[in-house]
Write an enzyme that holds these catalytic residues in place. Structure first.
Site, PDB file in Angstrom:
ATOM      1  N   LYS A 179      -5.472  47.258 -38.393  1.00 22.55           N
ATOM      2  CA  LYS A 179      -5.880  46.051 -39.136  1.00 22.55           C
ATOM      3  C   LYS A 179      -5.710  44.832 -38.247  1.00 22.55           C
ATOM      4  CE  LYS A 179      -4.014  42.664 -41.684  1.00 22.55           C
ATOM      5  NZ  LYS A 179      -5.096  41.742 -41.461  1.00 22.55           N
ATOM      6  N   GLU A 254       7.395  44.273 -33.389  1.00 24.24           N
ATOM      7  CA  GLU A 254       7.383  43.398 -32.204  1.00 24.24           C
ATOM      8  C   GLU A 254       7.144  41.994 -32.740  1.00 24.24           C
ATOM      9  OE1 GLU A 254       8.130  44.300 -29.296  1.00 24.24           O
ATOM     10  OE2 GLU A 254       7.899  46.470 -29.387  1.00 24.24           O
ATOM     11  N   GLU A 389      10.244  28.965 -33.922  1.00 24.65           N
ATOM     12  CA  GLU A 389       9.068  29.283 -33.113  1.00 24.65           C
ATOM     13  C   GLU A 389       7.913  28.366 -33.539  1.00 24.65           C
ATOM     14  OE1 GLU A 389       7.149  33.089 -33.840  1.00 24.65           O
ATOM     15  OE2 GLU A 389       6.899  33.407 -31.695  1.00 24.65           O
TER      16      GLU A 389
HETATM   17  P1  NAD Z   1       1.669  37.352 -38.905  1.00 20.80           P
HETATM   18  O1  NAD Z   1       2.967  38.050 -39.135  1.00 20.80           O
HETATM   19  O2  NAD Z   1       1.300  36.272 -39.826  1.00 20.80           O
HETATM   20  O3  NAD Z   1       0.475  38.397 -38.925  1.00 20.80           O
HETATM   21  C1  NAD Z   1       0.496  39.560 -38.142  1.00 20.80           C
HETATM   22  C2  NAD Z   1      -0.327  40.617 -38.842  1.00 20.80           C
HETATM   23  O4  NAD Z   1       0.347  40.950 -40.064  1.00 20.80           O
HETATM   24  C3  NAD Z   1      -1.727  40.156 -39.242  1.00 20.80           C
HETATM   25  O5  NAD Z   1      -2.635  41.219 -39.098  1.00 20.80           O
HETATM   26  C4  NAD Z   1      -1.549  39.775 -40.699  1.00 20.80           C
HETATM   27  O6  NAD Z   1      -2.756  39.843 -41.444  1.00 20.80           O
HETATM   28  C5  NAD Z   1      -0.551  40.805 -41.162  1.00 20.80           C
HETATM   29  N1  NAD Z   1       0.224  40.402 -42.344  1.00 20.80           N
HETATM   30  C6  NAD Z   1       0.495  39.142 -42.762  1.00 20.80           C
HETATM   31  N2  NAD Z   1       1.212  39.183 -43.906  1.00 20.80           N
HETATM   32  C7  NAD Z   1       1.395  40.487 -44.201  1.00 20.80           C
HETATM   33  C8  NAD Z   1       2.065  41.175 -45.257  1.00 20.80           C
HETATM   34  N3  NAD Z   1       2.682  40.517 -46.238  1.00 20.80           N
HETATM   35  N4  NAD Z   1       2.064  42.527 -45.246  1.00 20.80           N
HETATM   36  C9  NAD Z   1       1.452  43.194 -44.239  1.00 20.80           C
HETATM   37  N5  NAD Z   1       0.782  42.606 -43.233  1.00 20.80           N
HETATM   38  C10 NAD Z   1       0.763  41.262 -43.205  1.00 20.80           C
HETATM   39  O7  NAD Z   1       1.680  36.877 -37.392  1.00 20.80           O
HETATM   40  P2  NAD Z   1       0.528  36.102 -36.632  1.00 20.80           P
HETATM   41  O8  NAD Z   1       0.579  34.705 -37.119  1.00 20.80           O
HETATM   42  O9  NAD Z   1      -0.747  36.844 -36.642  1.00 20.80           O
HETATM   43  O10 NAD Z   1       1.062  36.209 -35.136  1.00 20.80           O
HETATM   44  C11 NAD Z   1       2.015  35.383 -34.647  1.00 20.80           C
HETATM   45  C12 NAD Z   1       3.372  36.052 -34.622  1.00 20.80           C
HETATM   46  O11 NAD Z   1       3.286  37.278 -33.890  1.00 20.80           O
HETATM   47  C13 NAD Z   1       4.370  35.205 -33.867  1.00 20.80           C
HETATM   48  O12 NAD Z   1       5.604  35.201 -34.544  1.00 20.80           O
HETATM   49  C14 NAD Z   1       4.467  35.912 -32.524  1.00 20.80           C
HETATM   50  O13 NAD Z   1       5.656  35.647 -31.833  1.00 20.80           O
HETATM   51  C15 NAD Z   1       4.317  37.345 -32.926  1.00 20.80           C
HETATM   52  N6  NAD Z   1       3.929  38.189 -31.777  1.00 20.80           N
HETATM   53  C16 NAD Z   1       4.848  39.057 -31.257  1.00 20.80           C
HETATM   54  C17 NAD Z   1       4.528  39.840 -30.148  1.00 20.80           C
HETATM   55  C18 NAD Z   1       5.532  40.790 -29.545  1.00 20.80           C
HETATM   56  O14 NAD Z   1       5.140  41.660 -28.772  1.00 20.80           O
HETATM   57  N7  NAD Z   1       6.812  40.668 -29.827  1.00 20.80           N
HETATM   58  C19 NAD Z   1       3.247  39.734 -29.582  1.00 20.80           C
HETATM   59  C20 NAD Z   1       2.326  38.841 -30.145  1.00 20.80           C
HETATM   60  C21 NAD Z   1       2.685  38.077 -31.261  1.00 20.80           C
END
Ligand code: NAD
Length: 486
Positions: A179, A254, A389
Site C-alpha cells: 500500500k 521503520e 520530527e
Molecule cells: P505515515 O505514518 O503517516 O504513513 C505511512 C504509511 O502508513 C502510509 O502508507 C499511510 O497511508 C499509512 N497509514 C497512515 N495511517 C495509518 C493507520 N492508521 N493504519 C495503517 N496505515 C496507516 O508516515 P508518512 O507521513 O507517510 O511518512 C513520514 C514518516 O515516515 C516520518 O516519520 C519518517 O521519519 C518515516 N520514515 C521512516 C523511514 C525509516 O526507514 N525509518 C523511512 C522513511 C520514512
C-alpha cells in the site's frame, strides 16, 4: 490549446488492473505546481479482502510453493534489470508525484533496483541447520515462508521504501500486498506491473491504493496477513502494532528520526558543512534520517554557521524536472504548513532564523508547495524544534562543550535512527560511536546506506532492521524437525 487529459489509474490485484470496489477515486497532485495530474482508486476494506485473497491463493498455489528458490532469485533479478532499463520513466514519475529533483529520483530508482538485485542472490541461500542433540536423533531446522505479507509505504521515498521490504519477502517465498502512501501511489502501481512482466505469477505482487486507516489498518488486522512492514511515523507504528496484536502477526517498524550531526572542533569543516547541508535539504528534508539537528562544538560554531547560511541561501528551488533545481517542493500543502508551524514554534521558543524561514518570493514558485531552506540558530535541548520530527527543510543549531556533552545531547531524544560524527581523532570517533543510541552511525561522511548494510532505528525509531542478510529472517518462520533414528 487543449488541456492534457488527467489519467485515472487502477489497482493491481491478482495480476490485473481493477477499479476500487466502490468505484471511487481520489486526486493525486504534482507538488511543484499544485495541480492534479492523476486519479487513483480509493480502496477500502472490501478491496483489502480481495487483494489479500489473491495473495493467499498465489501463496498456496503449487507453482509458487514448489518454485525452485533460485528461479525466484532470477525473477527478482529480472525485476532489477527491467527497473534499470526503465529508470528514466520511473524517476520522472517519482519527481512528478513527490516533487524531488530528478537526479535524486534517479538515485532512488537505482537503489530500488539494487535491493532486488541483492535479495535475488539470497533467495537460494535461506537455509536451516542441523543441531547436535542427545541420543540417536537427527535434528534440523527448516526456514519456511510466512505467507501473505503487507507493506505499508511512506511518501518520501515511494518506490525505494517499498522495494526495500518487498525484495526480502519475495526472496523468502512470501506473497505481497503493498500500500503506497496516499500522496504518492504512482511508481509503486507501475512497479507491480513490472513484477508481472518479469514473470512473478499473478497474485504474488498486489498493490492497492487508498487511505491509511481504510487500507493500511485493514491490512494490518487481516487474519491472513502474517507480517506487516511499515515505514512511517511513530503514531502509525503504534496503531499497526496494536491492530496486528489481534492476530499476533509480526510487525516490522521503520519509523522517524531526529538525527544529529556532531561536529567536533577538529573536524574537516568544509566537508562537514557540505554534508550537513545535503543531510537536511536533500528531498526537502523529508527523510527519516535527515540530519536535522546540528550539534557543533562551541569554538567552531560561528565558522560552521556562516558556511551553512551561505549554502542554504544559494540553493536553487524549483520544479524537480528542471536541471538546475537543487531542492524541490514539499510533498503537500499540509507538509508545508507543518514546516512553517514548527519555524513559528521555534522562534516563539527563542530560536533565531539564520536562513530561510518562509516561502520563496519567486512568482513561478507560488502555486507549488515550496519552503525555503531554513536554519534555526540558538536552539536548546528543551525546545520542541530540537525534539520533534519536523520532516521539512529545517536545521536546528545547538552548541556543545566536549565529548560527554555531545553524547548527552545526541542521545537526549525519543528517537535513535542515525547519527553522524565529524572528527579527525580516530579514538574519539570510536568511543563516541560506541556511546550513541543510534541504529546507524557514520563517521566523516554523509548518511550512507547499501542494500547489504542493516538499516534500522533504536528507541522510537523502530523495532527491527531492514536490508542486509539478516533482513530475510523476519520473512520466514523456523520449523524444528527431530527424527528418532534408533
Ligand atoms: P505515515 O505514518 O503517516 O504513513 C505511512 C504509511 O502508513 C502510509 O502508507 C499511510 O497511508 C499509512 N497509514 C497512515 N495511517 C495509518 C493507520 N492508521 N493504519 C495503517 N496505515 C496507516 O508516515 P508518512 O507521513 O507517510 O511518512 C513520514 C514518516 O515516515 C516520518 O516519520 C519518517 O521519519 C518515516 N520514515 C521512516 C523511514 C525509516 O526507514 N525509518 C523511512 C522513511 C520514512
Amino acid at each position: 490549446m487543449q488541456a492534457e487529459a488527467v489519467p485515472t489509474y487502477q489497482m493491481f490485484i491478482g495480476g490485473a488492473w481493477v477499479a476500487s470496489h466502490s468505484g471511487m477515486n481520489y486526486p493525486v497532485f504534482n507538488p511543484a505546481t499544485g495541480k492534479v495530474f492523476a486519479h487513483v482508486p480509493k480502496g477500502d476494506a472490501e478491496d483489502v479482502r480481495a487483494a489479500v485473497d489473491a495473495a493467499r491463493k498465489a501463496f498456496e498455489s503449487p507453482s509458487w510453493r514448489a518454485m525452485d528458490p533460485s528461479k525466484r532469485g532470477r525473477l527478482l533479478f529480472k525485476v532489477s534489470q527491467s527497473l534499470r532499463e526503465r529508470l528514466a520513466d520511473f524517476a520522472k514519475l517519482e519527481t512528478l508525484n513527490n516533487g524531488k529533483p530528478l537526479g535524486q529520483a534517479k538515485g532512488d530508482v537505482a537503489m530500488a533496483a539494487r535491493h532486488f538485485e541483492y535479495f535475488a542472490g539470497l533467495a537460494d541461500k535461506i537455509q536451516g541447520s542441523t543441531i547436535p542433540v542427545p541420543g540417536n536423533r537427527l535434528d534440523y531446522t527448516v526456514k519456511e515462508p510466512l505467507g501473505v505479507t503487507a507493506h505499508v509505504v511512506p511518501w518520501n521515498y515511494p518506490l525505494v521504501m517499498a522495494a526495500r521490504s518487498m525484495a526480502p519477502a519475495l526472496a523468502a517465498g512470501d506473497t505481497i500486498v503493498a500500500k503506497p502512501a496516499s500522496f504518492t501511489p504512482l511508481t509503486l502501481l507501475k512497479f507491480a506491473e513490472l513484477c508481472k512482466e518479469a514473470g512473478f505469477p499473478d497474485g504474488t505482487v498486489n498493490v492497492i491504493t487508498g487511505g491509511g486507516e481504510e487500507v493500511g489498518g485493514e491490512l494490518a488486522k487481516h487474519p491472513d496477513v502474517k507480517l506487516t512492514a511499515l515505514t512511517g511515523s511513530v503514531e502509525t507504528g503504534m496503531k499497526i502494532m496494536s491492530l496486528a496484536s489481534h492476530n499476533l502477526s509480526r510487525v516490522i517498524l521503520e519509523l522517524g528520526g531526529k538525527n544529529p550531526h556532531i561536529v567536533f572542533r577538529d573536524a574537516d569543516l568544509e566537508k562537514a558543512t557540505s554534508a550537513v547541508l545535503s543531510g537536511i535539504f536533500t528531498n526537502a528534508g523529508q527523510m527519516c534520517w535527515a540530519g536535522s539537528r546540528l550539534l557543533v562544538e562551541e569554538e567552531v560554531k560561528e565558522a560552521v554557521l556562516q558556511r551553512l547560511v551561505e549554502g542554504a541561501n544559494a540553493m536553487k528551488l524549483g520544479d524537480g524536472l528542471k536541471p538546475d533545481t537543487a531542492m524541490g517542493p514539499l510533498v503537500a500543502e499540509s507538509q508545508r504548513e507543518r514546516t512553517a508551524g514548527y519555524v513559528e514554534i521555534g522562534t516563539g521558543e527563542g530560536a533565531t532564523v539564520a536562513a530561510g524561514g518562509g516561502v520563496p518570493a519567486e512568482e513561478e514558485l507560488r502555486t507549488g508547495y515550496f519552503y525555503r531552506p531554513t536554519i534555526l540558530d540558538g536552539v536548546t535541548q528543551d525546545m520542541r524544534v530540537a525534539r520533534e520530527e519536523i520532516f521539512g527543510p529545517v536545521l536546528t543549531v545547538t552548541t556543545f562543550r566536549g565529548d560527554d556533552d555531545a553524547v548527552g545531547k545526541a542521545n537526549d531524544q525519543e528517537y535513535g535512527l542515525w547519527a553522524g560524527i565529524w572528527t579527525r581523532d580516530l579514538r574519539r570517533a570510536h568511543s563516541v560511536a560506541a556511546r550513541l543510541e543510534s541504529g546507524i552511525v557514520t563517521v566523516n561522511e554523509e548518511p550512507i546506506t547499501f542494500p547489504q548494510t542493516p538499516f534500522g532505528g533504536f528507541k522510537n525509531s523502530g523495532n527491527s532492521s531492514e536490508q542486509g542478510m539478516d533482513a530475510v529472517s523476519a520473512y520466514v518462520r523456523t520449523k524444528n524437525v527431530s527424527i528418532d533414528l534408533s
